[in-house]
Design a protein around this motif. Structure first.
Motif, mmCIF file in Angstrom:
data_model
loop_
_atom_site.group_PDB
_atom_site.id
_atom_site.type_symbol
_atom_site.label_atom_id
_atom_site.label_comp_id
_atom_site.label_asym_id
_atom_site.label_seq_id
_atom_site.Cartn_x
_atom_site.Cartn_y
_atom_site.Cartn_z
ATOM 1 N N SER A 26 0.760 -1.198 0.126
ATOM 2 C CA SER A 26 0.061 -0.054 -0.101
ATOM 3 C C SER A 26 0.863 1.479 0.005
ATOM 4 N N THR A 27 2.065 1.202 -0.298
ATOM 5 C CA THR A 27 3.164 2.194 -0.113
ATOM 6 C C THR A 27 4.144 2.007 -1.215
ATOM 7 N N ALA A 28 4.798 3.078 -1.868
ATOM 8 C CA ALA A 28 5.841 2.991 -2.938
ATOM 9 C C ALA A 28 7.210 2.517 -2.093
ATOM 10 N N THR A 29 8.205 1.876 -2.796
ATOM 11 C CA THR A 29 9.178 1.429 -2.113
ATOM 12 C C THR A 29 10.179 2.628 -1.764
ATOM 13 N N ASP A 30 9.833 3.783 -2.025
ATOM 14 C CA ASP A 30 10.676 5.042 -1.620
ATOM 15 C C ASP A 30 10.240 5.598 -0.227
ATOM 16 N N GLY A 31 9.276 4.677 0.391
ATOM 17 C CA GLY A 31 8.949 4.954 1.962
ATOM 18 C C GLY A 31 8.056 6.109 1.851
ATOM 19 N N ALA A 32 7.194 6.478 0.770
ATOM 20 C CA ALA A 32 6.074 7.287 0.712
ATOM 21 C C ALA A 32 5.199 7.072 1.968
ATOM 22 N N THR A 33 4.249 8.155 2.257
ATOM 23 C CA THR A 33 3.133 7.819 3.102
ATOM 24 C C THR A 33 2.193 7.090 2.263
ATOM 25 N N PRO A 34 1.480 5.824 2.999
ATOM 26 C CA PRO A 34 0.536 5.243 2.449
ATOM 27 C C PRO A 34 -0.774 5.991 2.266
ATOM 28 N N LEU A 35 -1.295 6.029 1.085
ATOM 29 C CA LEU A 35 -2.523 6.402 0.672
ATOM 30 C C LEU A 35 -3.580 5.420 0.717
ATOM 31 N N PRO A 36 -4.692 6.067 1.095
ATOM 32 C CA PRO A 36 -5.888 4.961 1.370
ATOM 33 C C PRO A 36 -6.397 4.376 -0.155
ATOM 34 N N GLU A 80 -4.284 4.022 -2.852
ATOM 35 C CA GLU A 80 -3.148 3.354 -3.671
ATOM 36 C C GLU A 80 -2.717 2.019 -3.432
ATOM 37 N N LEU A 81 -2.658 1.360 -4.390
ATOM 38 C CA LEU A 81 -2.299 -0.118 -4.311
ATOM 39 C C LEU A 81 -0.990 -0.302 -5.414
ATOM 40 N N VAL A 82 0.251 -0.718 -4.558
ATOM 41 C CA VAL A 82 1.321 -0.736 -5.636
ATOM 42 C C VAL A 82 1.758 -2.298 -5.761
ATOM 43 N N LEU A 83 2.026 -2.695 -7.185
ATOM 44 C CA LEU A 83 2.245 -3.938 -7.626
ATOM 45 C C LEU A 83 3.815 -3.924 -7.950
ATOM 46 N N GLU A 84 4.495 -4.743 -7.241
ATOM 47 C CA GLU A 84 5.954 -4.975 -7.433
ATOM 48 C C GLU A 84 6.013 -6.346 -8.229
ATOM 49 N N ASN A 85 7.364 -6.372 -9.137
ATOM 50 C CA ASN A 85 7.728 -7.751 -9.777
ATOM 51 C C ASN A 85 6.173 -8.037 -10.605
ATOM 52 N N ALA A 86 5.542 -7.069 -10.995
ATOM 53 C CA ALA A 86 4.293 -7.844 -11.658
ATOM 54 C C ALA A 86 4.273 -6.939 -13.320
ATOM 55 N N SER A 87 5.442 -7.175 -13.987
ATOM 56 C CA SER A 87 5.636 -6.669 -15.096
ATOM 57 C C SER A 87 4.613 -6.863 -16.267
ATOM 58 N N SER A 88 3.667 -7.811 -16.171
ATOM 59 C CA SER A 88 2.583 -7.858 -17.137
ATOM 60 C C SER A 88 1.318 -7.400 -16.653
ATOM 61 N N ALA A 89 1.424 -6.956 -15.575
ATOM 62 C CA ALA A 89 -0.127 -6.109 -15.051
ATOM 63 C C ALA A 89 -0.401 -4.996 -15.677
ATOM 64 N N PHE A 90 -1.817 -4.906 -16.008
ATOM 65 C CA PHE A 90 -2.266 -3.671 -16.489
ATOM 66 C C PHE A 90 -1.365 -3.244 -17.772
ATOM 67 N N ILE A 91 -1.128 -4.266 -18.708
ATOM 68 C CA ILE A 91 -0.300 -3.877 -19.921
ATOM 69 C C ILE A 91 -1.402 -3.878 -21.081
ATOM 70 N N PHE A 92 -1.560 -2.925 -21.644
ATOM 71 C CA PHE A 92 -2.496 -2.922 -22.847
ATOM 72 C C PHE A 92 -1.618 -2.384 -24.210
ATOM 73 N N GLY A 93 -2.253 -2.963 -25.432
ATOM 74 C CA GLY A 93 -1.758 -2.960 -26.501
ATOM 75 C C GLY A 93 -0.512 -3.656 -26.887
ATOM 76 N N ASP A 94 0.556 -3.449 -27.671
ATOM 77 C CA ASP A 94 1.599 -4.262 -27.981
ATOM 78 C C ASP A 94 2.800 -4.185 -26.923
ATOM 79 N N ARG A 95 2.511 -3.762 -25.858
ATOM 80 C CA ARG A 95 3.640 -3.714 -24.846
ATOM 81 C C ARG A 95 3.564 -5.018 -24.201
ATOM 82 N N ALA A 96 4.548 -5.798 -23.911
ATOM 83 C CA ALA A 96 4.383 -7.071 -23.477
ATOM 84 C C ALA A 96 4.873 -7.197 -21.987
ATOM 85 N N PHE A 97 5.778 -6.192 -21.626
ATOM 86 C CA PHE A 97 6.234 -6.155 -20.004
ATOM 87 C C PHE A 97 6.491 -4.670 -19.795
#
Length: 268
Positions: free
Chosen positions: A77-87, A89-106
């Protein structure tokens, strides 16, 4: 003098004409108001349906994305830079194929399902692609922004902790939550739109252990050479301390189970 037919014809008086026009105006006004109300209601319903379709579309997008997360993906629920968690905001890490549209593969970096605050105070829900420089490993400026839903009053993520059996507002664990819940309030609609998403659990990696071979009976048998035991005796399959004529222990061929003297080929 006789009256002609033209003199016998009688027209509408001014009062009658004005009365008819007044009745017509009342009827036309009522009919116009009804039609206008129907058109306004239709437009309102169409707008509400469009907003509902947008919300359902976001829910379906999240459902498909969470169900197909890579095995190494983590949720915070927070970025890796230690920012204050926002209600919102949801952060995905190591998810190179998530929410990818069009011809972008990762995509290399963090992917945040978050909201931006507009000038009128409303929130715009979207996906923010926070790119990371592969050379330096640092976050790149000006992340990519893809808006999905506008005119939100509230947006909140919740995370279900299966161990504590409770819903949490933030999530900083390295493991995934059992469930993720998204709550939205859109426009002038007083209702809360809530959807709960299931997350696949990570399968445990199989473990392999190597073990040395054991012997039968009471000892370790050796196929060649001396030193193994066979059912308590001292015999070797291919060799031993005995000979064909002697009084060896086990004899050639290891046919005896005991440790006594002689073999089948030896002297009696």
């Amino acid at each position: 003098m006789k009256r002609t037919a033209s003199h016998l014809r009688r027209g509408f008086t001014l009062l009658e004409v004005m009365l008819a026009l007044a009745v017509f105006a009342v009827v036309a006004g009522g009919l116009f108001g009804t039609i206008r109300g129907m058109m306004k209601a239709t437009a309102t319903l169409r707008e509400a349906q469009r907003d509902a379709n947008g919300i359902y579309g976001v829910f379906e997008l999240c459902r498909r994305t969470f169900a197909a997360l890579p095995s190494a993906a983590t949720i915070l629920s927070t970025a890796t830079d230690g920012a204050t968690p926002l209600p919102y905001e949801l952060v995905l890490e190591n998810a190179s194929s998530a929410f990818i549209f069009g011809d972008r593969a990762f995509f290399y970096g963090e992917i945040a399902m978050t909201a931006h605050t507009e000038g009128d105070g409303t929130l715009t829900l979207g996906v923010e692609y926070r790119r990371i420089d592969t050379t330096t490993g640092l976050a790149m400026p000006n992340p990519l922004w893809l808006p999905l839903l506008t005119n939100l009053k509230e947006m909140q993520w919740h995370y279900y902790d299966a161990t504590a059996e409770s819903w949490e507002d933030t999530w900083t664990e390295t493991t995934r939550p059992a469930l993720v819940q998204l709550t939205l309030m859109h426009g002038d609609d007083p209702r809360e739109w809530t959807q709960t998403f299931w997350l696949p659990t990570l399968a445990a990696q199989p473990s392999f252990s190597a073990s040395a071979g054991g012997g039968g009976g009471g000892g370790n048998a050796n196929r060649s050479g001396a030193g193994g035991s066979n059912a308590g005796g001292q015999g070797n399959r291919n060799g031993g301390n005995g000979n064909a004529n002697g009084n060896g222990n086990g004899g050639t061929g290891g046919r005896q189970n005991g440790g006594g003297g002689g073999n089948r080929g030896g002297g009696r």
